[in-house]
Design a protein around this motif. Sequence first.
Motif, mmCIF file in Angstrom:
data_model
loop_
_atom_site.group_PDB
_atom_site.id
_atom_site.type_symbol
_atom_site.label_atom_id
_atom_site.label_comp_id
_atom_site.label_asym_id
_atom_site.label_seq_id
_atom_site.Cartn_x
_atom_site.Cartn_y
_atom_site.Cartn_z
ATOM 1 N N VAL A 187 1.622 33.080 9.017
ATOM 2 C CA VAL A 187 2.140 34.490 9.693
ATOM 3 C C VAL A 187 3.381 34.311 11.241
ATOM 4 C CG1 VAL A 187 1.438 36.313 11.556
ATOM 5 C CG2 VAL A 187 -0.260 35.322 9.699
ATOM 6 N N LEU A 188 2.936 33.455 11.559
ATOM 7 C CA LEU A 188 4.279 33.074 12.780
ATOM 8 C C LEU A 188 5.913 32.486 11.754
ATOM 9 C CD1 LEU A 188 4.978 32.075 15.456
ATOM 10 C CD2 LEU A 188 4.842 29.171 14.706
ATOM 11 N N VAL A 189 5.645 32.091 10.836
ATOM 12 C CA VAL A 189 7.134 32.187 9.577
ATOM 13 C C VAL A 189 7.736 33.533 9.502
ATOM 14 C CG1 VAL A 189 8.123 31.224 8.375
ATOM 15 C CG2 VAL A 189 7.007 29.821 9.851
ATOM 16 N N LYS A 190 6.503 34.216 9.161
ATOM 17 C CA LYS A 190 6.850 35.811 8.145
ATOM 18 C C LYS A 190 7.478 36.487 9.953
ATOM 19 C CE LYS A 190 7.278 35.604 4.233
ATOM 20 N NZ LYS A 190 7.339 33.714 4.217
ATOM 21 N N ASP A 191 6.661 36.389 11.182
ATOM 22 C CA ASP A 191 6.787 37.269 12.314
ATOM 23 C C ASP A 191 7.893 36.696 12.657
ATOM 24 O OD1 ASP A 191 4.229 38.152 11.653
ATOM 25 O OD2 ASP A 191 3.784 37.905 13.824
ATOM 26 N N THR A 192 8.302 35.805 12.737
ATOM 27 C CA THR A 192 9.872 34.951 13.318
ATOM 28 C C THR A 192 11.303 36.214 12.046
ATOM 29 O OG1 THR A 192 8.538 34.040 14.209
ATOM 30 C CG2 THR A 192 10.706 33.461 14.096
ATOM 31 N N THR A 193 10.815 35.789 11.312
ATOM 32 C CA THR A 193 11.906 36.341 10.211
ATOM 33 C C THR A 193 11.616 38.134 10.139
ATOM 34 O OG1 THR A 193 11.462 34.745 8.704
ATOM 35 C CG2 THR A 193 12.068 36.125 7.805
ATOM 36 N N LEU A 194 10.507 38.298 9.749
ATOM 37 C CA LEU A 194 10.455 40.081 10.073
ATOM 38 C C LEU A 194 11.790 40.762 11.506
ATOM 39 C CD1 LEU A 194 9.968 42.606 8.875
ATOM 40 C CD2 LEU A 194 8.440 42.776 10.297
ATOM 41 N N ILE A 195 11.578 39.457 13.141
ATOM 42 C CA ILE A 195 12.162 39.935 14.405
ATOM 43 C C ILE A 195 13.480 39.791 14.179
ATOM 44 C CG2 ILE A 195 11.805 39.730 16.669
ATOM 45 C CD1 ILE A 195 8.852 39.208 16.364
ATOM 46 N N ASN A 196 13.847 38.791 13.425
ATOM 47 C CA ASN A 196 14.908 38.577 13.305
ATOM 48 C C ASN A 196 16.030 39.201 12.312
ATOM 49 O OD1 ASN A 196 14.786 36.821 15.288
ATOM 50 N ND2 ASN A 196 14.736 35.411 13.770
ATOM 51 N N GLY A 197 14.959 39.177 11.031
ATOM 52 C CA GLY A 197 16.021 40.047 9.852
ATOM 53 C C GLY A 197 16.351 42.051 10.617
ATOM 54 N N ILE A 198 15.422 42.253 10.854
ATOM 55 C CA ILE A 198 15.460 43.909 11.512
ATOM 56 C C ILE A 198 16.834 43.637 12.712
ATOM 57 C CG2 ILE A 198 14.210 45.824 13.062
ATOM 58 C CD1 ILE A 198 11.965 45.133 11.696
ATOM 59 N N LYS A 199 16.988 42.817 14.173
ATOM 60 C CA LYS A 199 17.422 42.903 14.916
ATOM 61 C C LYS A 199 18.919 42.886 13.604
ATOM 62 C CE LYS A 199 19.272 39.426 18.498
ATOM 63 N NZ LYS A 199 19.013 38.668 19.012
ATOM 64 N N GLU A 200 18.797 41.782 12.881
ATOM 65 C CA GLU A 200 20.539 41.917 12.314
ATOM 66 C C GLU A 200 21.153 43.113 11.792
ATOM 67 O OE1 GLU A 200 19.763 38.714 9.298
ATOM 68 O OE2 GLU A 200 19.764 37.110 11.255
ATOM 69 N N GLN A 201 19.569 43.807 11.417
ATOM 70 C CA GLN A 201 19.669 45.482 10.277
ATOM 71 C C GLN A 201 20.421 46.124 11.750
ATOM 72 O OE1 GLN A 201 16.069 45.637 8.382
ATOM 73 N NE2 GLN A 201 17.413 45.853 6.710
ATOM 74 N N GLY A 202 20.147 45.837 12.571
ATOM 75 C CA GLY A 202 20.679 46.599 14.133
ATOM 76 C C GLY A 202 21.484 46.371 14.332
ATOM 77 N N GLU A 203 22.340 45.003 14.452
ATOM 78 C CA GLU A 203 23.490 44.940 14.736
ATOM 79 C C GLU A 203 24.440 45.239 13.689
ATOM 80 O OE1 GLU A 203 23.147 40.578 15.349
ATOM 81 O OE2 GLU A 203 22.099 40.401 16.348
ATOM 82 N N ARG A 204 24.331 45.637 12.225
ATOM 83 C CA ARG A 204 24.657 45.980 11.364
ATOM 84 C C ARG A 204 24.771 47.866 11.652
ATOM 85 N NH1 ARG A 204 21.603 41.524 8.446
ATOM 86 N NH2 ARG A 204 20.649 43.731 7.715
ATOM 87 N N TYR A 205 24.240 47.813 11.931
ATOM 88 C CA TYR A 205 23.917 49.608 11.744
ATOM 89 C C TYR A 205 25.078 49.970 13.040
ATOM 90 C CZ TYR A 205 22.254 53.768 14.271
ATOM 91 O OH TYR A 205 22.355 55.008 14.912
ATOM 92 N N LEU A 206 24.729 49.679 14.208
ATOM 93 C CA LEU A 206 25.499 49.539 14.926
ATOM 94 C C LEU A 206 27.469 49.328 15.131
ATOM 95 C CD1 LEU A 206 23.427 47.979 18.630
ATOM 96 C CD2 LEU A 206 24.270 50.737 17.513
ATOM 97 N N PHE A 207 27.533 47.952 14.528
ATOM 98 C CA PHE A 207 29.252 47.763 14.042
ATOM 99 C C PHE A 207 29.553 48.939 13.343
ATOM 100 C CE2 PHE A 207 31.615 45.823 10.848
ATOM 101 C CZ PHE A 207 32.906 45.338 12.295
ATOM 102 N N THR A 208 28.584 49.222 12.647
ATOM 103 C CA THR A 208 29.186 50.365 11.192
ATOM 104 C C THR A 208 29.523 51.604 12.154
ATOM 105 O OG1 THR A 208 27.765 49.576 8.986
ATOM 106 C CG2 THR A 208 28.763 51.878 8.954
ATOM 107 N N LEU A 209 28.645 52.047 12.818
ATOM 108 C CA LEU A 209 28.653 53.400 13.401
ATOM 109 C C LEU A 209 30.101 52.677 14.433
ATOM 110 C CD1 LEU A 209 26.881 55.890 14.132
ATOM 111 C CD2 LEU A 209 26.008 54.272 16.087
ATOM 112 N N SER A 210 30.392 51.997 15.143
ATOM 113 C CA SER A 210 31.022 52.375 16.278
ATOM 114 C C SER A 210 33.079 51.505 15.257
ATOM 115 C CB SER A 210 31.337 50.765 17.059
ATOM 116 O OG SER A 210 30.925 49.735 16.542
ATOM 117 N N ASN A 211 32.282 51.181 13.933
ATOM 118 C CA ASN A 211 34.238 51.117 13.266
ATOM 119 C C ASN A 211 33.931 52.080 12.368
ATOM 120 O OD1 ASN A 211 35.363 48.740 14.338
ATOM 121 N ND2 ASN A 211 33.063 47.952 14.862
ATOM 122 N N SER A 212 33.606 53.391 11.782
ATOM 123 C CA SER A 212 33.151 54.313 10.926
ATOM 124 C C SER A 212 34.431 54.906 11.427
ATOM 125 C CB SER A 212 32.038 54.573 10.931
ATOM 126 O OG SER A 212 32.589 55.483 10.295
#
Length: 221
Positions: A187-212
Amino acid sequence: MDEAIENFKEQHINNYRKAILENIKNNTNILVDEDIMSLVKKPPLDSMDLIKMKFLDVAKKNKIILNVEKIDSILEEYRKKVIKYLEKIRKLRIDTLDKKINDFKISNDTDVFKITKKDLNEINKKWKKDMKEQIKLAIDDVILKQMDEVFVTEMEVATKKKITDEIGKYLHNSYQKQVLENIDFKVLVKDTTLINGIKEQGERYLFTLSNSRLLNEKLDK
């Protein structure tokens, strides 16, 4: 704000939300179907089956014969009972996290969806307590309750009780502790993976938003 920009942002947010929800679903399915399931389902080799090996070790130590087919049948019933509960873990984790994401409203260009360690700890606390109880109940109601049917060798009632108590002590202590500790790690491994994955998706979202190009062209006018 220009209607085209509004529509673009709304579509971008919806796509971002869908990607987060898909991440939650995939992460949880792997956690349940592969990680936790691997600790509960029948191992590929008998030598890896901790419960069966305990039965055989006790039998050897006490020089008695056990009905191996009955042991296999009992363990299959035990595993099915525990595995059935895993669906509740899946539903609780997905439903709770989906609601958090769907309830959050992005109101400015810096907002992102987040899943925190605290969010996951609250969910884990709920189902881990129940999981521990489910394993205990399955041990008592399925394995220990049918112990008399496992014995082939005739023996005194006191000897049967001694053997049953020894197996019960192992199942309630060492075995259960090991399973729950292994689940905690998965569970610890999957929780960490999920948190990091969602953080990366947020960074991609903001990058696309500011560079569209669409958004920048509209702002330049």
